[in-house]
Write an enzyme that holds these catalytic residues in place. Structure first.
Site, mmCIF file in Angstrom:
data_model
loop_
_atom_site.group_PDB
_atom_site.id
_atom_site.type_symbol
_atom_site.label_atom_id
_atom_site.label_comp_id
_atom_site.label_asym_id
_atom_site.label_seq_id
_atom_site.Cartn_x
_atom_site.Cartn_y
_atom_site.Cartn_z
ATOM 1 N N CYS A 221 1.610 3.820 9.693
ATOM 2 C CA CYS A 221 1.830 5.145 9.107
ATOM 3 C C CYS A 221 2.514 6.064 10.124
ATOM 4 C CB CYS A 221 0.526 5.764 8.631
ATOM 5 S SG CYS A 221 0.801 7.423 7.972
ATOM 6 N N GLY B 281 7.129 -2.120 -2.555
ATOM 7 C CA GLY B 281 6.581 -0.776 -2.683
ATOM 8 C C GLY B 281 7.373 0.051 -3.667
ATOM 9 N N ARG B 282 8.409 0.745 -3.149
ATOM 10 C CA ARG B 282 9.167 1.646 -4.014
ATOM 11 C C ARG B 282 9.821 0.910 -5.182
ATOM 12 N NH1 ARG B 282 12.205 4.229 0.963
ATOM 13 N NH2 ARG B 282 11.977 2.034 1.545
ATOM 14 N N PRO C 232 0.849 -1.198 0.000
ATOM 15 C CA PRO C 232 0.000 0.000 0.000
ATOM 16 C C PRO C 232 0.877 1.237 0.000
ATOM 17 C CG PRO C 232 0.088 -0.982 2.200
ATOM 18 C CD PRO C 232 0.832 -1.913 1.285
ATOM 19 N N MET C 233 0.578 2.190 -0.875
ATOM 20 C CA MET C 233 1.343 3.446 -0.894
ATOM 21 C C MET C 233 0.418 4.616 -1.172
ATOM 22 S SD MET C 233 5.000 2.497 -2.669
ATOM 23 C CE MET C 233 4.325 1.547 -4.016
ATOM 24 N N GLN D 249 -6.970 -0.885 2.443
ATOM 25 C CA GLN D 249 -6.398 -0.542 3.752
ATOM 26 C C GLN D 249 -7.095 0.695 4.333
ATOM 27 O OE1 GLN D 249 -2.533 1.483 4.540
ATOM 28 N NE2 GLN D 249 -1.886 -0.516 5.313
ATOM 29 N N GLY E 278 10.113 -3.961 2.984
ATOM 30 C CA GLY E 278 11.235 -3.047 3.178
ATOM 31 C C GLY E 278 12.412 -3.348 2.283
ATOM 32 N N ASP E 279 12.650 -2.426 1.358
ATOM 33 C CA ASP E 279 13.869 -2.434 0.552
ATOM 34 C C ASP E 279 13.999 -3.628 -0.402
ATOM 35 O OD1 ASP E 279 14.300 -0.218 2.122
ATOM 36 O OD2 ASP E 279 15.736 -1.216 3.456
HETATM 37 C C1 FMN Z 1 5.034 7.027 -1.008
HETATM 38 C C2 FMN Z 1 4.739 5.980 0.025
HETATM 39 C C3 FMN Z 1 3.476 5.882 0.561
HETATM 40 C C4 FMN Z 1 3.179 4.904 1.525
HETATM 41 N N1 FMN Z 1 1.907 4.784 1.980
HETATM 42 C C5 FMN Z 1 1.582 3.741 2.779
HETATM 43 C C6 FMN Z 1 0.234 3.495 3.128
HETATM 44 O O1 FMN Z 1 -0.696 4.205 2.711
HETATM 45 N N2 FMN Z 1 -0.027 2.438 3.959
HETATM 46 C C7 FMN Z 1 0.980 1.619 4.438
HETATM 47 O O2 FMN Z 1 0.700 0.679 5.177
HETATM 48 N N3 FMN Z 1 2.258 1.822 4.103
HETATM 49 C C8 FMN Z 1 2.580 2.844 3.279
HETATM 50 N N4 FMN Z 1 3.875 3.005 2.882
HETATM 51 C C9 FMN Z 1 4.896 2.042 3.330
HETATM 52 C C10 FMN Z 1 5.068 0.926 2.283
HETATM 53 O O3 FMN Z 1 3.892 0.152 2.162
HETATM 54 C C11 FMN Z 1 6.244 0.001 2.641
HETATM 55 O O4 FMN Z 1 5.985 -0.682 3.836
HETATM 56 C C12 FMN Z 1 7.563 0.770 2.766
HETATM 57 O O5 FMN Z 1 7.702 1.727 1.735
HETATM 58 C C13 FMN Z 1 8.767 -0.166 2.729
HETATM 59 O O6 FMN Z 1 8.746 -0.942 1.563
HETATM 60 P P1 FMN Z 1 9.588 -0.584 0.204
HETATM 61 O O7 FMN Z 1 11.028 -0.422 0.610
HETATM 62 O O8 FMN Z 1 9.324 -1.778 -0.685
HETATM 63 O O9 FMN Z 1 9.026 0.679 -0.355
HETATM 64 C C14 FMN Z 1 4.191 4.008 1.956
HETATM 65 C C15 FMN Z 1 5.472 4.135 1.422
HETATM 66 C C16 FMN Z 1 5.755 5.086 0.463
HETATM 67 C C17 FMN Z 1 7.149 5.157 -0.107
#
Ligand code: FMN
Length: 344
Positions: free
Chosen positions: A114, A238-239, A27-28, A84, A215-216
């Site tokens: 969050c 995510g990213r 979720p982002m 979510q 994460g990452d």
């Molecule tokens: C721009 C952005 C928005 C995010 N929004 C949410 C969100 O709405 N709900 C949530 O549970 N996590 C949110 N996250 C966290 C991500 O779901 C994830 O746990 C975190 O970025 C680490 O994973 P990654 O390294 O693959 O990005 C967000 C992260 C980013 C970068």
């Protein structure tokens, strides 16, 4: 765990919901709306096992705020889908979960991670990890309100002195959650420092529900090694999916001992057009041009002349111009100079 090809990339059950693979789109907020989710699906097809919406405020949902309600919309092709929600009020969380079920979602996810001040100040997001009694009440109310499975997404804790993910995880499981997702950073860390994958592995060892690590996961190699080494039952990306929407398909290819093939220039041009159409179909106006430019910039990364193309994309004044710049760069060999003018 056996490591025959593909075996680490396996179907996963979340309560009664069968996921095709154990790779989940994170979720982002401001990113994973319907248009983006469909774009990731377009790139990675059925390698992505579950799509998760951006977080949606229960305050807005339960007050019938039109913009908030619109955030719940999803296309019939987006299955399985988890919506979510975030908030702190027990009744509103339960009522919002019911609305998620009525909207036809497969799963409702509770945000306990969050870090945003405006969210935690009102008791929601990561603040719920500091108020476990409140969280327990919310989970009980949500469980009583819906028949679809509910899941919970947490962080490793609030800060270094309060890394209570193990306690929260036990409670979440006891209260009937069907899956736990963990971003292995504390609230105070935000997105800096290291993601604690050893903690995620410990959570997985102790839990009897699926634990999804977040994460990452920046490339297919990292994804596969996290799964092979048994850190989690599944992964959220995510990213890494913003930068590379093909990452799920590439991870599956790698798991099958196939070559990881980068998307072709033509596929990149097509994906940008797909995203534009999906934004149009969803009547998505939020940051429309910025988001198209953003995807365009990701798509040129790593190409010779990509930095100048990114500047040209950043200067594009319309969706047509963004598409034109990408097409010319990718398919017609056009190169851009510092002032975004054609040089060859
Ligand atoms: C721009 C952005 C928005 C995010 N929004 C949410 C969100 O709405 N709900 C949530 O549970 N996590 C949110 N996250 C966290 C991500 O779901 C994830 O746990 C975190 O970025 C680490 O994973 P990654 O390294 O693959 O990005 C967000 C992260 C980013 C970068």
């Amino acid at each position: 765990m056996t490591t025959t090809p593909d075996s680490v990339l396996r179907p996963l059950r979340i309560g009664p919901v069968q996921l095709r693979t154990n790779l989940v789109l994170s979720p982002m907020s401001g990113v994973t709306d319907s248009a983006f989710r469909r774009t990731v699906q377009q790139a990675s097809e059925d390698a992505v096992g579950l799509l998760v919406s951006e977080f949606i405020a229960v305050e807005g949902l339960t007050r019938a705020n039109a913009k908030t309600t619109a955030m719940m919309r999803f296309d019939a092709t987006e299955r399985p889908i988890s919506i979510q929600i975030f908030g702190a009020d027990v009744e509103r969380m339960a009522a919002a979960a019911r609305m998620v079920e009525e909207a036809g979602a497969d799963i409702v996810d509770i945000n306990c991670g969050c870090p945003a001040p405006k969210v935690v100040r009102r008791g929601g997001g990561a603040q719920l990890m500091r108020t476990p009694d409140q969280l327990r009440e919310i989970l009980r109310a949500v469980r009583a309100a819906v028949s679809i499975p509910f899941t919970v997404k947490i962080r490793s804790g609030w800060d270094d002195s309060a890394r209570n993910a193990l306690d929260v995880a036990r409670m979440v499981e006891d209260e009937g959650a069907a899956m736990l997702a963990v971003h292995g950073r504390t609230r105070v860390q935000l997105y800096s420092g290291l993601c604690d994958w050893d903690l995620i592995a410990e959570l997985r060892r102790r839990a009897s529900i699926p634990v999804i690590g977040s994460g990452d996961i920046v490339d297919p190699q990292t994804a596969l090694s996290r799964l092979r080494e048994g850190y989690a039952d599944g992964l959220m990306i995510g990213r890494g999916a913003i930068a590379n929407p093909w990452i799920f398909a590439q991870t599956r290819a790698l798991a099958r001992a196939q070559a990881v093939v980068a998307a072709t220039p033509a596929e990149r041009v097509q994906l940008l057009s797909f995203f534009r159409r999906a934004l149009d179909e969803a009547k998505e106006e939020r940051a429309y041009l910025g988001r198209l430019r953003g995807l365009g910039c990701c798509l040129v990364k790593g190409f010779a002349g990509g930095a100048a193309a990114r500047r040209a994309l950043g200067a594009a004044r319309s969706a047509d111009e963004v598409e034109t710049v990408l097409r010319q760069f990718m398919l017609e060999g056009r190169r851009f100079d510092e002032r975004f003018a054609e040089v060859a």
